[in-house]
Scaffold this motif. Sequence first.
Motif, mmCIF file in Angstrom:
data_model
loop_
_atom_site.group_PDB
_atom_site.id
_atom_site.type_symbol
_atom_site.label_atom_id
_atom_site.label_comp_id
_atom_site.label_asym_id
_atom_site.label_seq_id
_atom_site.Cartn_x
_atom_site.Cartn_y
_atom_site.Cartn_z
ATOM 1 N N THR A 72 0.794 -1.228 0.000
ATOM 2 C CA THR A 72 0.000 0.000 0.000
ATOM 3 C C THR A 72 0.826 1.278 0.000
ATOM 4 O OG1 THR A 72 -0.190 -0.053 2.403
ATOM 5 C CG2 THR A 72 -1.941 -1.139 1.128
ATOM 6 N N GLY A 73 2.125 1.179 0.163
ATOM 7 C CA GLY A 73 2.968 2.374 0.207
ATOM 8 C C GLY A 73 2.764 3.317 -0.963
ATOM 9 N N PRO A 74 2.880 2.849 -2.206
ATOM 10 C CA PRO A 74 2.661 3.745 -3.347
ATOM 11 C C PRO A 74 1.232 4.277 -3.414
ATOM 12 C CG PRO A 74 3.903 1.828 -4.032
ATOM 13 C CD PRO A 74 3.429 1.556 -2.629
ATOM 14 N N LEU A 75 0.267 3.476 -2.980
ATOM 15 C CA LEU A 75 -1.116 3.957 -2.984
ATOM 16 C C LEU A 75 -1.310 5.059 -1.949
ATOM 17 C CD1 LEU A 75 -3.036 0.591 -3.390
ATOM 18 C CD2 LEU A 75 -2.561 2.312 -5.133
ATOM 19 N N GLU A 76 -0.609 4.943 -0.829
ATOM 20 C CA GLU A 76 -0.671 6.003 0.181
ATOM 21 C C GLU A 76 -0.031 7.281 -0.346
ATOM 22 O OE1 GLU A 76 1.174 4.084 3.505
ATOM 23 O OE2 GLU A 76 -0.580 2.816 3.868
ATOM 24 N N ALA A 77 1.064 7.141 -1.096
ATOM 25 C CA ALA A 77 1.693 8.318 -1.705
ATOM 26 C C ALA A 77 0.748 8.957 -2.714
ATOM 27 C CB ALA A 77 3.008 7.920 -2.384
ATOM 28 N N LEU A 78 0.074 8.131 -3.489
ATOM 29 C CA LEU A 78 -0.907 8.622 -4.453
ATOM 30 C C LEU A 78 -2.058 9.322 -3.737
ATOM 31 C CD1 LEU A 78 -1.759 8.707 -7.429
ATOM 32 C CD2 LEU A 78 -2.767 6.448 -7.097
ATOM 33 N N ASP A 79 -2.527 8.735 -2.651
ATOM 34 C CA ASP A 79 -3.598 9.345 -1.867
ATOM 35 C C ASP A 79 -3.159 10.695 -1.306
ATOM 36 O OD1 ASP A 79 -6.243 9.211 -0.576
ATOM 37 O OD2 ASP A 79 -5.069 9.072 1.275
ATOM 38 N N GLY A 80 -1.928 10.775 -0.838
ATOM 39 C CA GLY A 80 -1.406 12.047 -0.340
ATOM 40 C C GLY A 80 -1.368 13.107 -1.422
ATOM 41 N N TRP A 81 -0.985 12.715 -2.617
ATOM 42 C CA TRP A 81 -0.950 13.659 -3.735
ATOM 43 C C TRP A 81 -2.366 14.113 -4.064
ATOM 44 C CZ3 TRP A 81 -2.904 13.949 -8.686
ATOM 45 C CH2 TRP A 81 -2.318 14.908 -9.518
#
Length: 116
Positions: A72-81
């Motif tokens: 989920t790390g990249p998805l969390e980064a995407l969510d932050g963006w």
Amino acid sequence: MPAEDLAFAALADPIRRRIVELLVVGERTAGEIADESPVSRPAVSRHLRVLRENGLVRVRGDGQRRVYTLDTGPLEALDGWLNRYRRFWGQRMDALDTELARARHANRAAAADHAT
């Protein structure tokens, strides 16, 4: 390249988005993913490689099988963006709600006038 860029690039393909949706439920083998996919097993393997190379999935060996899990790390980064833009969506949804309420009120008023 920032994590959200990698996530966007990997998720641009609908097959890869479907694979991520399958992995949200829990880990799956490559064969289970292929069984749920409209493309060939070799194509699924290529999609899984792209997801793995972009950090969206992790793989572990289990005997002869390869088991995939969502990272989920990249998805969390995407969510932050995306979070930077949510306030605009909220404002637009509030404005839409206001317009819908006005339209309902006008329709009720017109129906009442017509009934009399």
